[in-house]
Design an enzyme around this catalytic site. Structure first.
Site, PDB file in Angstrom:
ATOM      1  N   LYS A 294      -0.277  21.769  24.551  1.00 13.24           N
ATOM      2  CA  LYS A 294       0.738  20.755  24.259  1.00 13.24           C
ATOM      3  C   LYS A 294       1.337  20.243  25.560  1.00 13.24           C
ATOM      4  O   LYS A 294       1.688  21.021  26.443  1.00 13.24           O
ATOM      5  CB  LYS A 294       1.851  21.340  23.372  1.00 13.24           C
ATOM      6  CG  LYS A 294       1.405  21.553  21.944  1.00 13.24           C
ATOM      7  CD  LYS A 294       2.588  21.643  21.012  1.00 13.24           C
ATOM      8  CE  LYS A 294       3.052  20.258  20.599  1.00 13.24           C
ATOM      9  NZ  LYS A 294       4.026  20.297  19.499  1.00 13.24           N
TER      10      LYS A 294
ATOM     11  N   GLU B  87       1.057  27.014  21.492  1.00 13.16           N
ATOM     12  CA  GLU B  87      -0.070  26.080  21.655  1.00 13.16           C
ATOM     13  C   GLU B  87      -0.183  25.662  23.119  1.00 13.16           C
ATOM     14  O   GLU B  87       0.619  24.877  23.610  1.00 13.16           O
ATOM     15  CB  GLU B  87       0.140  24.861  20.745  1.00 13.16           C
ATOM     16  CG  GLU B  87       0.083  25.212  19.270  1.00 13.16           C
ATOM     17  CD  GLU B  87       0.523  24.041  18.376  1.00 13.16           C
ATOM     18  OE1 GLU B  87      -0.208  23.047  18.299  1.00 13.16           O
ATOM     19  OE2 GLU B  87       1.614  24.144  17.768  1.00 13.16           O
TER      20      GLU B  87
ATOM     21  N   GLU C 291       7.657  23.324  24.918  1.00 10.87           N
ATOM     22  CA  GLU C 291       6.728  22.746  23.939  1.00 10.87           C
ATOM     23  C   GLU C 291       5.560  23.671  23.618  1.00 10.87           C
ATOM     24  O   GLU C 291       5.027  23.639  22.526  1.00 10.87           O
ATOM     25  CB  GLU C 291       6.176  21.407  24.451  1.00 10.87           C
ATOM     26  CG  GLU C 291       7.164  20.255  24.323  1.00 10.87           C
ATOM     27  CD  GLU C 291       7.466  19.901  22.872  1.00 10.87           C
ATOM     28  OE1 GLU C 291       6.507  19.836  22.083  1.00 10.87           O
ATOM     29  OE2 GLU C 291       8.645  19.711  22.524  1.00 10.87           O
TER      30      GLU C 291
ATOM     31  N   GLU D 235      10.061  20.644   9.997  1.00 12.27           N
ATOM     32  CA  GLU D 235       9.955  21.473  11.203  1.00 12.27           C
ATOM     33  C   GLU D 235      11.336  21.957  11.580  1.00 12.27           C
ATOM     34  O   GLU D 235      12.291  21.181  11.567  1.00 12.27           O
ATOM     35  CB  GLU D 235       9.463  20.674  12.434  1.00 12.27           C
ATOM     36  CG  GLU D 235       8.047  20.228  12.435  1.00 12.27           C
ATOM     37  CD  GLU D 235       7.691  19.478  13.737  1.00 12.27           C
ATOM     38  OE1 GLU D 235       8.474  19.492  14.713  1.00 12.27           O
ATOM     39  OE2 GLU D 235       6.612  18.871  13.752  1.00 12.27           O
TER      40      GLU D 235
END
Ligand SMILES: *[C@@H]1O[C@H](CO)[C@@H](O)[C@H](O)[C@H]1NC(C)=O
Ligand SMILES: *[C@@H]1O[C@H](CO)[C@@H](O)[C@H](O)[C@H]1NC(C)=O
Ligand SMILES: *[C@@H]1O[C@H](CO)[C@@H](O)[C@H](O)[C@H]1NC(C)=O
Length: 374
Positions: free
Chosen positions: A319, A316, A325, A262
Site C-alpha cells: 500500500k 498490506e 497505511e 471500515e
C-alpha cells in the site's frame, strides 16, 4: 520456506471468546500485498475466528471460489476505475454475470460496493457516474433475479461531512449535497445501506494535544454531551456515525441504515503519525470488538446494532502512502497476530492437497526431533 507451516500458529490467548465474534464482526480483506497466504488458508483462519462477514475491494474469483460453502457472506467491490463503464446497463449486466452470478449460491454475496471514497477525490466525472452505475447494477440484478439478495452501495469517507461535531450538526458538504440526495434516494428505493469509513484515529493523529486519547480508544473517560439532543457519547466513533445519521436525516431519509464499511487503528506509523502503536491498536480494536459483541447501537439509534467491518485482516506491504497505511492489519501475512487483541485464530499450515499435508507432517516431526535434540 517449507518450515513455516510448522510454526503451529495456534494462538491461545485470553480475552474475547469466539462466540463474541460469531455475533457479527466483519473484516476487510484487502490484498495490496505480495506476501499474503492463499485464499483457502485465509478461509481456514477466518473459520477458526468464527468471522463470517468479509469485505473485498474487488471480486477476486480465487477468493470467492475458496470460500464456497463456508457460510461467509461477502461484500464485493467495483473499483473506481470501472465505475464509468458500469453506467452502461449492458456492461453492468456483463460484470454481474462474470463476477457475481457464477459464485452464487455456493458463495454468499450480499452487497456490491460501487467505488470507494469517490467524493474524497476531485474527479467530477467519476462523481457524476456514481449513481447511474449503481442504478445500472441494480436493474441488472433485477434482470438476474438477484436484487433481493444483493444490495448495491458505495463506501464514503467521513470527508463527505462538512460538520461532524456535535453529532446533531452533522451535514454533508454543500457542494456534494445534490449527489448525496440521489444516493440516499437510491438507498431508500432499493432498501440498501449507507456505508461509511470512519477512523477516529485520523482525528487523533491530526490533533493529539486536544483530542483525548481515551475518548477515541473507547477507554473510560468523561465523554461529551451533544448540547442539542442531550445525548452523551463515551467514544468518538459513535459520535461520528451519529453525525452521518444526522446528515442523512437532514436530507429527508431518517429511515436509512448506516453501516461502518471500515474502521481500524494502525499498529505502526511514521514519526508524525501520533498514536500509531501496537498498544493503541490493540486497545481500539479490542474495545471495538467488545462493543460489537454487545450489539450496541449509537446514541441516536440505540436499537440498531452497528454493523462494522474492521480494517483490516492483514498488514498490506504494497500500500502506498505513510507507514500507517501498511500497518492496519490484525494479522501479519504469516498468520501471526500483529498484536494481541485476544483473538484465537489458526492459519492452516497446509493447502488442501494431500501431498502438502504429508510434507507438513514430516516437517513437523522433524522439527520436533530437532527441538528435542537442541
Ligand atoms: C471500459 O470499456 C472500454 C470499452 O469496452 C474498454 O476498452 C476499457 O478497457 C474498459 N475499462 C476498464 C477499466 O475496464
Ligand atoms: C480537491 O480540490 C481542492 C480545491 O482545489 C483541494 O483543496 C483538495 O486538496 C483536492 N482534493 C484532492 C483529494 O485532490
Ligand atoms: C440490504 O440492506 C438492508 C438495509 O440496510 C438490510 O436490511 C438487508 O439485510 C440487506 N440485505 C442483505 C442481503 O444483506
Amino acid at each position: 520456506m517449507a518450515y513455516t507451516p510448522c510454526l503451529f500458529l495456534v494462538l491461545v490467548l485470553p480475552g474475547l471468546t469466539l462466540q463474541a465474534l460469531s455475533l457479527g464482526v466483519g473484516i476487510n480483506y484487502g490484498q495490496i500485498a505480495n506476501n499474503l497466504p492463499s485464499p483457502s488458508r485465509v478461509a481456514g483462519l477466518l473459520n477458526s475466528l468464527s468471522i463470517s462477514k468479509v469485505k473485498l475491494y474487488d471480486a477476486d474469483p480465487n477468493v470467492l471460489r475458496a470460500f464456497a460453502n463456508t457460510n461467509v457472506e461477502f461484500v464485493v467491490g467495483i473499483g473506481n476505475e470501472l465505475v464509468a463503464n458500469i453506467t452502461d446497463p449492458d456492461k453492468a449486466l456483463q460484470w454481474l454475470t462474470t463476477h457475481v452470478q457464477p459464485y452464487i449460491p455456493y458463495t454468499k454475496i450480499t452487497c456490491i460496493t460501487v467505488g470507494n471514497e469517490i467524493f474524497s477525490g476531485n474527479d467530477t466525472t467519476l462523481i457524476t457516474n456514481l449513481v447511474p452505475a449503481m442504478q445500472s447494477l441494480h436493474s441488472a440484478l433485477q434482470t438476474l433475479g438477484l436484487s433481493h439478495q444483493v444490495n448495491i452501495s458505495t463506501a464514503h469517507s467521513l470527508m463527505v461531512l462538512s460538520t461532524s461535531y456535535p453529532p446533531s450538526s452533522g451535514t454533508f458538504k454543500p457542494d456534494i449535497q445534490e449527489y448525496m440526495q440521489s444516493i440516499l434516494n437510491f438507498h431508500a428505493e432499493t432498501n440498501s445501506p449507507f456505508l461509511i469509513n470512519a477512523y477516529p484515529y485520523f482525528a487523533y493523529k491530526d490533533n493529539p494535544n486536544n483530542v483525548p486519547l481515551n475518548y477515541v480508544l473507547f477507554q473510560p473517560n468523561e465523554g461529551v454531551v451533544d448540547p442539542v439532543t442531550g445525548l452523551s457519547y463515551d467514544n468518538m466513533l459513535y459520535a461520528q456515525i451519529d453525525a452521518v445519521y444526522n446528515a442523512i436525516k437532514t436530507l429527508g431519509h431518517p429511515e436509512l441504515e448506516v453501516k461502518i464499511s471500515e474502521t481500524g487503528w494502525p499498529s505502526k506509523g511514521d514519526e508524525n503519525e501520533a498514536g500509531a502503536t501496537p498498544e493503541n491498536a490493540e486497545i481500539y480494536n479490542g474495545n471495538l470488538l467488545k462493543r460489537i459483541e454487545m450489539g450496541q447501537g449509537t446514541p441516536m439509534r440505540p436499537d440498531v446494532p452497528l454493523h462494522t467491518y474492521v480494517f483490516a485482516l492483514f498488514n498490506e506491504d504494497l500500500k502506498p502512502g505513510p507507514t500507517s497505511e501498511r500497518n492496519y492489519g490484525l494479522y501479519n501475512p504469516d498468520g501471526t497476530p500483529a498484536y494481541n487483541i485476544g483473538l484465537n485464530g489458526v492459519l492452516p499450515g497446509y493447502h488442501s492437497g494431500s501431498s502438502s499435508k504429508v510434507r507438513t507432517g514430516l516437517w513437523c516431526i522433524l522439527s520436533l526431533i530437532i527441538a528435542i535434540l537442541i
